[in-house]
Design an enzyme around this catalytic site. Structure first.
Site, PDB file in Angstrom:
ATOM      1  N   CYS A 553       0.731  -1.168   0.118  1.00 47.57           N
ATOM      2  CA  CYS A 553       0.153   0.091   0.060  1.00 47.57           C
ATOM      3  C   CYS A 553       0.895   1.130  -0.120  1.00 47.57           C
ATOM      4  CB  CYS A 553      -0.970  -0.086   1.078  1.00 47.57           C
ATOM      5  SG  CYS A 553      -1.828   1.195   1.215  1.00 47.57           S
ATOM      6  N   ASP A 555       0.332   3.811   1.905  1.00 51.33           N
ATOM      7  CA  ASP A 555       0.410   4.167   3.302  1.00 51.33           C
ATOM      8  C   ASP A 555       1.749   4.539   3.825  1.00 51.33           C
ATOM      9  OD1 ASP A 555      -1.825   3.941   5.856  1.00 51.33           O
ATOM     10  OD2 ASP A 555       0.249   4.355   6.152  1.00 51.33           O
ATOM     11  N   ARG A 557       3.017   4.686   6.532  1.00 48.03           N
ATOM     12  CA  ARG A 557       3.726   4.109   7.838  1.00 48.03           C
ATOM     13  C   ARG A 557       4.120   2.607   7.477  1.00 48.03           C
ATOM     14  NH1 ARG A 557      -2.300   3.686  10.591  1.00 48.03           N
ATOM     15  NH2 ARG A 557      -2.604   3.517   8.482  1.00 48.03           N
ATOM     16  N   HIS A 611      -1.968  -4.253   5.582  1.00 47.47           N
ATOM     17  CA  HIS A 611      -1.909  -3.571   6.876  1.00 47.47           C
ATOM     18  C   HIS A 611      -2.993  -3.458   7.599  1.00 47.47           C
ATOM     19  CE1 HIS A 611      -2.449   0.531   5.861  1.00 47.47           C
ATOM     20  NE2 HIS A 611      -2.160   0.072   4.633  1.00 47.47           N
ATOM     21  N   CYS A 614      -6.069   0.101   7.315  1.00 47.74           N
ATOM     22  CA  CYS A 614      -5.945   0.685   5.863  1.00 47.74           C
ATOM     23  C   CYS A 614      -7.005   1.488   5.444  1.00 47.74           C
ATOM     24  CB  CYS A 614      -5.801  -0.544   4.934  1.00 47.74           C
ATOM     25  SG  CYS A 614      -5.525  -0.510   3.443  1.00 47.74           S
TER      26      CYS A 614
END
Length: 737
Positions: A553, A555, A557, A611, A614
């Site tokens: 992803c 993302d 993080r 994760h 999400c």
């Protein structure tokens, strides 16, 4: 600096320091058991000689509370005349030390020892002078003072106790008074008030005694009849303690102002010259005194003229107003010393020591000073510091832990012969015939430790077991099985740390330049990470050879190299919203990436990583906003909504619906990958492994998929349904594993 500046700043400052120095000098002489005038002589000489010759312009020198204990012992042992000789010898030794330019060596002494020494001196002063305050007499040792104190407290108290306690009360209350009142130094105010009250009330008290004609004082040093060894030892002791206290005080004073920094070698010469003169004239030893020095800086001093003038004012005061000094009650001086002693036990120093984990040094030094003497206490602290340093230097952490059907033995620190018994015990507890990962995070490996590890490795493998050596940092044991150790740290310096991590918390919390974090991060990379990675990246300059296609992803993080402990050249990474793999015809970008990774780069593994928390899965579960690009993109994830059956995480269903959907989504995208012709063919040939990964952000845990069981498991907690070698390192740094 001009004479006008001296008049504006240094003269007023010298008067303030003079007012503080007089009562302190008298009290220190009293506590040392020396003639009262000896404290005043040391104040004059410390101001004039050390002030003129020393290397710390704003430091003020004079008799110090730090030497009261040892001076009392020296005077009791040798008498005052021989003690003056000892002071001269100590001064000569200080001059030699300063000329030899080793003054900075004194700074090697741990601050915890210095703070413990000062606290021990403070406790000793308080225990002795409390008896005087309460109208009694101090005993010869701290332990005797402790033993006699209860009886002294409950005994009948006369006028001396009233004056002593009054002095302490004034000193305690003084800092809380208005600023206009506090312009008068507290010690001066307390002694003056106690003296006036005792005279007005007509109290009959022991008072300060001075010679009739101060200008005719004759305290010439006297040679001892015998016992020169003890005399020299006493001189060395005083020289060392006075030097350490003066140098540490000079360093502390440097932190209080922005003027010229101290020349420590010159400061030591100046202190030695002052002690030569002070001893010859019958004065106490001289040191730099932080109380007077900090007062000097706070009063606005700019040059060494302030320290010199303060000595001149003391001389003028003693000669012109000796009669006033004779009116001061000894109990008032004892009260002043009790207050000074309590302040030497500084809670701030104790908190600082606790933060650095040096409480043991502090307490041992303090106890040694109180129970025995100052030198013994300091030596005990130094010995303990050396022992702790050796322990920290040779420390090694060794432990074994079960990892599923495998074992992991972790060895950290400096591994020497001292650690071999512990190492052998831990290795002996590992069952024979098992797969063992030997994780070495060693700063050094000596011959005995190398032989112990090598012998155990060979014996374990002869018994049918497997040993996988996993070294982090320098490869000390890299050729252990062949019996060829790494002999020198320089020979091992070519290894790049497995996790250089060119980022740290400062990037996340620094808000001073929010628009320039990338600039700052690039600078940090150039300074710290680039030298470590240069050799690795130079080998990749002509092309990449990743072992894994990592689809995850977008993302922020998720840091793929971080959660897989991989480095440059290891992962060919593709990121998008929701870690989706659309059909080949639907997304040319993903199709091109897969074809390039499998057909050209020949990666051996494809990982799809989802994760927790999400945002894409949350939008998919709730329904994305209509008419947006996100709605169109998430159509590729709709098959994940239709998957049946639960998928567990570590044996349990996640509590949140988006997290449960994220697990289904990882498995669904693996199915989408198998629809790509190149992927299907490579997997059928056994040349490609497809792996599902799930990262629990809050728990910082990585889970691997087991599609046959409908589950995700942490590394080492996998289901037997997972196909492949259970000892294989997934996404490991570097190709060839």
């Amino acid at each position: 600096m001009s004479r006008l500046a001296v008049l504006r700043h240094d003269v007023p400052a010298s008067l303030v320091v003079f007012l503080v120095a007089v009562p302190l000098s008298l009290g220190i002489a009293l506590a040392s058991g020396a003639p009262i005038v000896a404290g005043l002589i040391a104040a004059v000489v410390g101001g004039v000689v050390a002030g003129a010759l020393g290397g710390s312009p704003l430091q003020v020198s004079g008799p110090a509370a730090g030497l009261t204990v040892i001076m009392a012992e020296t005077i009791a042992t040798f008498g005052w005349a021989v003690t003056c000789l000892i002071t001269v010898l100590a001064g000569a030794l200080q001059v030699l030390l300063g000329l030899s330019r080793i003054a900075r060596a004194a700074l090697a002494i741990s601050p915890a020892i210095v703070h413990g020494m000062l606290a021990g001196i403070g406790v000793t002063i308080v225990l002795g002078q409390l008896h005087v305050v309460l109208g009694g007499k101090a005993q010869s040792s701290a332990l005797e003072n402790i033993a006699e104190l209860p009886a002294q407290v409950v005994a009948h108290h006369d006028a001396a106790a009233v004056i002593g306690l009054l002095t302490i009360v004034i000193l305690v209350v003084w800092p809380r008074l208005p600023a206009a009142v506090r312009k008068v130094p507290g010690p001066l105010a307390a002694i003056a008030a106690a003296t006036v009250i005792s005279l007005v009330a007509g109290m009959t008290l022991p008072r300060v005694e001075l010679p009739g004609d101060l200008l005719q004082i004759r305290f010439a040093p006297q040679l001892p009849g015998d016992g020169w060894t003890d005399v020299v030892l006493a001189a060395v002791t005083i020289a060392l303690i006075a030097s350490v206290e003066s140098l540490l005080s000079a360093v502390a004073v440097d932190k209080l102002h922005t003027g010229p920094r101290a020349n420590l070698d010159r400061e030591l010469v100046g202190q030695g010259a002052a002690n030569l003169v002070s001893g010859a004239l019958g004065g106490l030893p001289v040191t730099g005194v932080i109380v007077r020095s900090s007062t000097n800086v706070a009063a606005g001093a700019k040059t060494r003229a302030s320290a010199i003038l303060h000595g001149v004012w003391v001389l003028v005061f003693v000669v012109a107003l000796a009669g006033l000094i004779g009116n001061i009650p000894l109990a008032a001086l004892a009260g002043l010393l009790v207050h000074v002693g309590v302040k030497l036990v500084n809670p701030g120093h104790l908190r600082q020591v606790l933060r650095h984990g040096d409480l043991a040094l502090y307490l041992v030094t303090l106890a040694g000073v109180v129970v025995f003497d100052l030198l013994t206490g300091v030596l005990a602290g130094i010995v303990l510091a050396v022992v702790l340093m050796l322990r920290r230097t040779v420390w090694s952490g060794v432990h074994a832990e079960r990892d599923g059907d495998e074992w992991r033995v972790v060895v950290e620190g400096v591994l020497t012969f001292l650690s071999v018994p512990r190492l052998s015990k831990v290795l002996g507890a590992v069952p024979p015939g098992t797969v063992v990962t030997l994780e070495l995070v060693a700063d050094y490996l000596d011959h005995a430790a190398f032989e112990s590890l090598s012998s155990w490795q060979q014996a374990h493998e002869r018994a049918g077991g497997t040993v996988v050596v996993d070294e982090v940092g320098h490869p000390w044991f890299g050729n252990g099985k062949e019996g060829t150790p790494t002999l020198r740290r320089t020979a091992a310096a070519g290894a790049v740390p497995r996790w250089p991590a060119p980022w740290s918390d400062w990037q996340a919390v620094d808000v001073r330049l929010p628009g320039q974090r990338t600039h700052r991060g690039a600078t940090e990379f150039q300074r710290r990470a680039a030298p470590l990675l240069k050799e690795t990246l130079s080998g990749l300059a002509d092309g990449q050879r990743p072992h894994t296609l990592f689809i995850t992803c977008g993302d922020s993080r998720i840091v793929p190299n971080l959660i897989t402990t991989s480095g440059p050249g290891d992962l060919f990474t593709v990121r998008n919203i929701g870690n989706l793999v659309p059909p080949a015809q639907a997304d040319p970008s993903m199709n091109a990436a897969v074809e390039y990774a499998v057909g050209v780069l020949h990666v051996r593994e494809i990982v799809v990583c989802g994760h927790s928390s999400c945002g894409a899965m949350g939008a998919l579960a709730d329904g994305p906003p209509a008419g947006t690009a996100l709605e169109g993109w998430l159509r590729h994830a709709e098959p994940s909504l239709r998957r049946g059956g639960p998928v567990t995480l570590g044996g349990e269903l996640p509590a949140r619906e988006p997290d449960r959907l994220a697990l289904h989504n990882v498995l669904q995208q693996l199915d989408h990958l198998r629809a790509y012709p190149l992927v299907a063919e490579a997997e059928a040939r056994g040349e490609l492994l497809l792996t599902g990964l799930y990262f629990d952000v809050g728990a910082a845990q990585v889970y691997l998929s087991d599609p046959a069981a409908g589950a995700f498991w942490r590394r080492g907690r996998r289901s037997p349904h997972i196909v492949g070698d259970p000892t294989r390192t997934w996404c490991a740094p570097g190709a060839g594993d």
